[in-house]
Enzyme design. Sequence first.
Site, PDB file in Angstrom:
ATOM      1  N   LYS A 141      41.716  46.514  19.328  1.00  0.00           N
ATOM      2  CA  LYS A 141      42.255  47.340  20.417  1.00  0.00           C
ATOM      3  C   LYS A 141      43.415  46.610  21.111  1.00  0.00           C
ATOM      4  O   LYS A 141      43.560  45.387  20.968  1.00  0.00           O
ATOM      5  CB  LYS A 141      41.141  47.647  21.420  1.00  0.00           C
ATOM      6  CG  LYS A 141      40.572  46.403  22.111  1.00  0.00           C
ATOM      7  CD  LYS A 141      39.335  46.718  22.939  1.00  0.00           C
ATOM      8  CE  LYS A 141      38.792  45.460  23.603  1.00  0.00           C
ATOM      9  NZ  LYS A 141      37.499  45.707  24.259  1.00  0.00           N
TER      10      LYS A 141
ATOM     11  N   TYR B 177      65.545  32.297  42.220  1.00  0.00           N
ATOM     12  CA  TYR B 177      65.302  33.041  43.462  1.00  0.00           C
ATOM     13  C   TYR B 177      64.423  32.291  44.449  1.00  0.00           C
ATOM     14  O   TYR B 177      63.400  31.728  44.080  1.00  0.00           O
ATOM     15  CB  TYR B 177      64.609  34.371  43.146  1.00  0.00           C
ATOM     16  CG  TYR B 177      65.417  35.314  42.307  1.00  0.00           C
ATOM     17  CD1 TYR B 177      66.703  35.693  42.668  1.00  0.00           C
ATOM     18  CD2 TYR B 177      64.873  35.853  41.142  1.00  0.00           C
ATOM     19  CE1 TYR B 177      67.433  36.582  41.890  1.00  0.00           C
ATOM     20  CE2 TYR B 177      65.592  36.744  40.361  1.00  0.00           C
ATOM     21  CZ  TYR B 177      66.872  37.109  40.737  1.00  0.00           C
ATOM     22  OH  TYR B 177      67.589  37.977  39.973  1.00  0.00           O
TER      23      TYR B 177
HETATM   24  C1  LIG Z   1      36.651  44.691  23.717  1.00  0.00           C
HETATM   25  C2  LIG Z   1      35.279  44.960  23.259  1.00  0.00           C
HETATM   26  C3  LIG Z   1      34.636  44.107  22.352  1.00  0.00           C
HETATM   27  C4  LIG Z   1      35.223  42.775  21.923  1.00  0.00           C
HETATM   28  O1  LIG Z   1      35.038  41.849  22.954  1.00  0.00           O
HETATM   29  P1  LIG Z   1      35.430  40.306  22.799  1.00  0.00           P
HETATM   30  O2  LIG Z   1      34.877  39.679  24.019  1.00  0.00           O
HETATM   31  O3  LIG Z   1      36.913  40.247  22.764  1.00  0.00           O
HETATM   32  O4  LIG Z   1      34.818  39.821  21.537  1.00  0.00           O
HETATM   33  C5  LIG Z   1      33.407  44.485  21.872  1.00  0.00           C
HETATM   34  N1  LIG Z   1      32.822  45.633  22.257  1.00  0.00           N
HETATM   35  C6  LIG Z   1      33.392  46.465  23.159  1.00  0.00           C
HETATM   36  C7  LIG Z   1      32.675  47.701  23.552  1.00  0.00           C
HETATM   37  C8  LIG Z   1      34.622  46.154  23.687  1.00  0.00           C
HETATM   38  O5  LIG Z   1      35.183  46.970  24.592  1.00  0.00           O
END
Ligand SMILES: *Cc1c(COP(=O)(O)O)cnc(C)c1O
Length: 370
Positions: A32, A260
Site C-alpha cells: 500500500k 529563511y
Molecule cells: C499496513 C498494514 C499492515 C502492514 O503493517 P506493517 O507494520 O508495515 O508490517 C498489515 N495489515 C494491515 C491491516 C495494515 O493496514
Amino acid sequence: MRELVIDLDAIAGNLHTMRAGSVGAKVMGVVKANAYGHGMVPVAKRLEAEGVDYLGVADIGEALELRAAGIKTPVLAWLHDPRETYLEAVRHDIELGLATIAQLESVVAAAKTLGTVAAVHLKVDTGLGRNGATLHEWPALVAEARDLAAAGLIRVVGVFSHLSVTSAADDLAQIEKFDAAVEQARNLGLEFEMRHLLASDGAILYPQACYEMVRIGIALYGFSPFIDHSADEYGLRTAMTAKSVVVQTKRVPAGHGVSYGYLHRTEGERTLALIPVGYAEGLPREATGAAQVSIRGHRYTILARIAMDQFVIDCGDDEVEVGDEVVLFGDPTLGLPSADSLARAVGTINYEIVTRMGGRFKRRYIGEVQ
Ligand SMILES: *Cc1c(COP(=O)(O)O)cnc(C)c1O
C-alpha cells in the site's frame, strides 16, 4: 539530481527472512501507499517473482494498478469508499476485506452483475478500534456471509484482524478475542481457508499467532517496526537510499545568514553547499537543526531552514564540490544516516519518513528488476 535508490534484492532478502520466521504461514507483502514510498509496481513484481503468496493494499485503486501492471498474485484490499460499487474489483479478481453487511451487499450486487463469485475476507475488530466489525456485530456479519456463500455469491477466503501492539497483555487479549471470533464463526457454520492477524511487529513478537498468513509491510523494506530495536537485529536490510548532489558551493564570510529566518549564521568564513531537496520531496521542514546528511563520508547537521526545494549545509573548511553525492538516509550498517535517525529527529517513525518521500525524487531500482 534527486534519487531514491531502491534495492530490490534487499526487499527479496527481507521477504525470505520474514517468511523463515513465520513458521509455515503464507506471507502477504503489503505494498500500500506506493510500497511505503518504494514504488508499488516494481516492488510487487519482484515480490511476485520471489513467490510471495499475497499482496496487500488499502484501496481498490491500488489493487487495480497492480492488475493493470500484469500482477497475477492474489491481492487483498481492505479500506473502501462508502460509494464503492466493487464492480472493477470483482471483475479483476481483487479479494476484499469487509467489515459490514452493507459492504457485503454491495459486493454481492457486483458479483451478480458480473455473473461471478466475489472473494472476501471478513474483518473483526478485536480491540484496535479501527476498521472491522465489533464483536457485537460479528455474528450477524458472519451469518450473512455464510448465507451468501451458501447461495454461491461469495467465497469467504479469510477471517482477519489487526493488533494495536500496545503491550504484551493487550496483544494477547486481542489474540484471545480473535480466536474466540474464529470459533464463533465456525460454530455459525462459516467456512473459510485462512486466518490472519499479524503485521511485521506481531510476526516478530508472536510467531505462535501467525495462523495461515501474516501481512508484512515495513519489515520488507528493511525497517524495524519497533523504535527501540534496529532492523539489523532481525536480519533486515534497508532497501531505500535517498540521495542528491551538491548543486552549488560558495565561500562566505563570518556572520553570513543562511536560509529563511537565519536559524544559522556562519561562525567564521565557511563553505556552504546547496542541495536541491526540500519539503516538497518529503524532507520534513521540522528536521531543520536535527537531521544529518552524509557528504564524502562526513556527517553534517542541516542547521539552516529546510525550504520547499532546497537546503544548505555549512561544510566549514571541508572539501566539497559541485556534483558531490549527498546521502539523506540509507543503510545505517554502511555508516549512513538512517530513516530511523531522521524519524527520531522529527518525532515520528521510519514508516512515515519512507512513505512521505516523493515530490521530484526519481526512483531508481537496483538488484534484479522484473
Ligand atoms: C499496513 C498494514 C499492515 C502492514 O503493517 P506493517 O507494520 O508495515 O508490517 C498489515 N495489515 C494491515 C491491516 C495494515 O493496514
